[in-house]
Design an enzyme around this catalytic site. Structure first.
Site, PDB file in Angstrom:
ATOM      1  N   HIS A  70       0.858  -1.189   0.000  1.00 32.37           N
ATOM      2  CA  HIS A  70       0.000   0.000   0.000  1.00 32.37           C
ATOM      3  C   HIS A  70       0.886   1.228   0.000  1.00 32.37           C
ATOM      4  CE1 HIS A  70       0.900  -0.504   4.237  1.00 32.37           C
ATOM      5  NE2 HIS A  70       0.329   0.643   4.558  1.00 32.37           N
ATOM      6  N   HIS A  72       1.187   4.005   1.852  1.00 37.34           N
ATOM      7  CA  HIS A  72       1.646   4.807   2.990  1.00 37.34           C
ATOM      8  C   HIS A  72       3.173   4.950   2.904  1.00 37.34           C
ATOM      9  CE1 HIS A  72      -2.152   4.226   5.679  1.00 37.34           C
ATOM     10  NE2 HIS A  72      -2.181   5.384   5.032  1.00 37.34           N
ATOM     11  N   ASP A  74       5.605   4.834   4.896  1.00 31.80           N
ATOM     12  CA  ASP A  74       6.521   3.900   5.563  1.00 31.80           C
ATOM     13  C   ASP A  74       6.674   2.582   4.796  1.00 31.80           C
ATOM     14  OD1 ASP A  74       3.798   3.485   6.422  1.00 31.80           O
ATOM     15  OD2 ASP A  74       4.499   2.304   8.130  1.00 31.80           O
ATOM     16  N   HIS A  75       5.963   2.445   3.686  1.00 37.26           N
ATOM     17  CA  HIS A  75       6.086   1.248   2.849  1.00 37.26           C
ATOM     18  C   HIS A  75       6.582   1.592   1.439  1.00 37.26           C
ATOM     19  CE1 HIS A  75       3.690  -1.331   5.683  1.00 37.26           C
ATOM     20  NE2 HIS A  75       3.463  -0.115   6.146  1.00 37.26           N
ATOM     21  N   HIS A 147      -7.718  -1.649   5.399  1.00 37.17           N
ATOM     22  CA  HIS A 147      -6.831  -0.604   5.936  1.00 37.17           C
ATOM     23  C   HIS A 147      -7.433   0.750   5.564  1.00 37.17           C
ATOM     24  CE1 HIS A 147      -3.145   0.590   7.798  1.00 37.17           C
ATOM     25  NE2 HIS A 147      -2.619   1.125   6.724  1.00 37.17           N
ATOM     26  N   ASP A 217      -0.490  -3.720   5.706  1.00 35.55           N
ATOM     27  CA  ASP A 217      -1.172  -3.268   6.918  1.00 35.55           C
ATOM     28  C   ASP A 217      -2.663  -3.595   6.815  1.00 35.55           C
ATOM     29  OD1 ASP A 217       1.287  -2.247   7.421  1.00 35.55           O
ATOM     30  OD2 ASP A 217       0.658  -0.158   7.637  1.00 35.55           O
ATOM     31  N   HIS A 275       5.978  -5.108  11.604  1.00 33.28           N
ATOM     32  CA  HIS A 275       5.282  -3.817  11.654  1.00 33.28           C
ATOM     33  C   HIS A 275       4.893  -3.497  13.107  1.00 33.28           C
ATOM     34  CE1 HIS A 275       2.408  -0.613  10.470  1.00 33.28           C
ATOM     35  NE2 HIS A 275       3.157  -0.529   9.395  1.00 33.28           N
TER      36      HIS A 275
HETATM   37 ZN   LIG Z   1       2.642   0.874   7.833  1.00 29.42          ZN
END
Ligand SMILES: [Zn+2]
Ligand SMILES: [Zn+2]
Lengths: 316, 316
Positions: A70, A72, A74-75, A147, A217, A275
């Site tokens: 996804h 976001h 942080d990914h 999510h 996530d 995570h």
């Molecule tokens: Zn995340």
């Protein structure tokens, strides 16, 4: 290890959530496939994934596919830097990036604004719920999770490989090595000295491929369950501890207990938790692991740079 | 150190070129201003700048301005992650990002595609050659350098501060503390017991502000020279050693010797070399430093996380 007992290894490159911390970087997971080319696939590419790779034996040019779960940050935010450095370091092998709608726009914007010209062919394939990627040796099933933004899970299926020719058995009845062996290996029927030999009889059982499920996530959800069904290994997020179920739901994440529940109900071989919120210390991590183990004994806590071999789940 | 002798410190967050290496991350430089708010400014924000910050005492919310020199990934790709984490960690103070045309598009694309909603006001200001940013206490002059894409240098001028009121001198002639002191401090003429006192006589000399010049990637060029003219401290890239002048020119970069030549001709106080190619080892770094020192003795090699105080250059 090519051709050996182990056909897949996993290395966690980042096991944190949201923001990098000293102990855990943001998310990325390497799946090493012991096929002929020694291919490596990445799942997610949080910022500084290329920095983490500097501390491993992974060669960026060996990375052939990157699956983004996804969008976001942080990914995702490590992707442009990784792509650029792979080229800078002389990688010319093609690379495919799979990710949700928006991946293409992000990659294009980052590369064009920074005037980055890759020396290898890059394709970006945008994914959807239910999509299946079919390769020679692998099949990847994609399912959408639950999510705040579209987030996906990947079920990686190593196709069963035909069994090996039982050479001893052929030698015992006097069949000499030669083109005949190749025919028998593909289970053909062949004539040898007037006798019909059936390949079926001289080929061992198919080698069952491994199934690894890597989820983005998500809240605990049905889709996670079906992607993980009977998998040999499941990687599930566990952003929060078992007591923080309300908060987990509020932020569209899972707890340790929820991840373990999915693992148990999906009847997987082993569960790896990743995570992990930066609120938890290394000591907390042991507690989080025990919370999952209480529901699903074969649960493990991931740590940055940890490597593991994937094994077939025990058949009950 | 607020109000003390040192009014500026610099910390190098990344001193490498092109790609991150174990010893040197890609470019970022923190300028700490010992003003009332304890403001910090960043110059460039290569990937994993936020990771480097974890190893310093810098609080992300204290970072009020980020100046991007140019849009190559090794100076830019850490920006979205930094912006997001600053918000995630509760920063609500406004932030301004200055950068070349394209900065706004990159930041918007990265934040919107990743559904990142900042909890603080963010402005992006696109810069041009000759632009001047005027602040209460500082003035920043921007000049374009000579690189493959538009690349800029920043001359940061700390404005001179009025001298301090010489209280001892006033007490000696019997003037008591009070509103009169405030008037004298601003160099006004005031009447005291029928006598005219001139503020000029009771205020020490102006405190001269510091001048720091931080340049983006560049070949040796006139613009570098004028931005650096008489600066107390110059930070200049030195991607290559003195012998690699042809290669440096080809890649739009500078050598150690060229950086030192700029420092010498601009008559700066001290020179710091950064943006060192990953081809050079830590041992090489000492040689590179000596190459610069041979032409400009007060030359120094930067290293990741190194901190230094800025001093007034000695007047010859
Ligand atoms: Zn995340
Ligand atoms: Zn650069």
């Amino acid at each position: 290890m090519i051709g050996g007992a182990v056909s897949m290894e996993i290395q966690f490159l980042g096991t944190g959530a949201g923001v990098p911390a000293k102990q855990r970087n943001v998310t990325s997971i390497a799946l090493k496939l012991f096929n002929k080319r020694g291919s490596i696939w990445l799942f997610d590419c949080g910022e500084a994934t290329q920095h983490q790779i500097l501390h491993t034996s992974i060669k960026p040019r060996r990375i052939e596919k990157i699956f983004i779960t996804h969008l976001h940050g942080d990914h995702l935010y490590g992707l442009p830097g990784f792509l650029g450095s792979r080229s800078f370091q002389g990688g010319t092998e093609p690379l495919i990036v799979y990710g949700p709608k928006g991946t293409e726009e992000f990659v294009s914007a980052a590369l064009s604004i920074s005037a980055t010209h890759l020396k290898y062919p890059l394709s970006v394939v945008e994914i959807e719920d239910g999509m299946v990627i079919d390769e020679d040796e692998y099949q990847i099933i994609i399912g959408q999770l639950d999510h705040g933004i579209p987030s996906f899970g990947y079920r990686v299926i190593e196709k069963d490989r035909p069994g090996e020719l039982q050479v001893e058995k052929l030698r015992a009845i006097g069949v000499p090595p030669g083109p005949l062996y190749q025919q028998l290996k593909t289970k053909e029927k062949v004539l040898w000295q007037g006798e019909e030999l059936s390949g079926e009889e001289f080929v061992g059982p198919d080698k069952k491929g491994l199934v690894v499920t890597i989820l983005g996530d998500t809240r605990m959800c049905k889709s996670a369950l079906s992607l993980a069904n009977n998998a040999d290994l499941l990687i599930h997020e566990a952003t929060f501890d078992a007591a923080s179920e309300v908060m987990a739901s509020q932020y569209f994440h899972s707890t340790t207990a929820q991840a373990a529940t999915v693992a148990k109900n999906a009847n997987v071989g082993e569960l790896w938790l990743t995570h992990i919120s930066s609120r938890y210390t290394l000591e907390d991590a042991e507690r989080l692991e025990r919370e999952a183990q209480a529901l699903f004994p074969n649960s493990h806590m991931a740590h940055d740079l940890l490597e593991l071999s994937v094994h077939h789940k025990k058949i009950e």
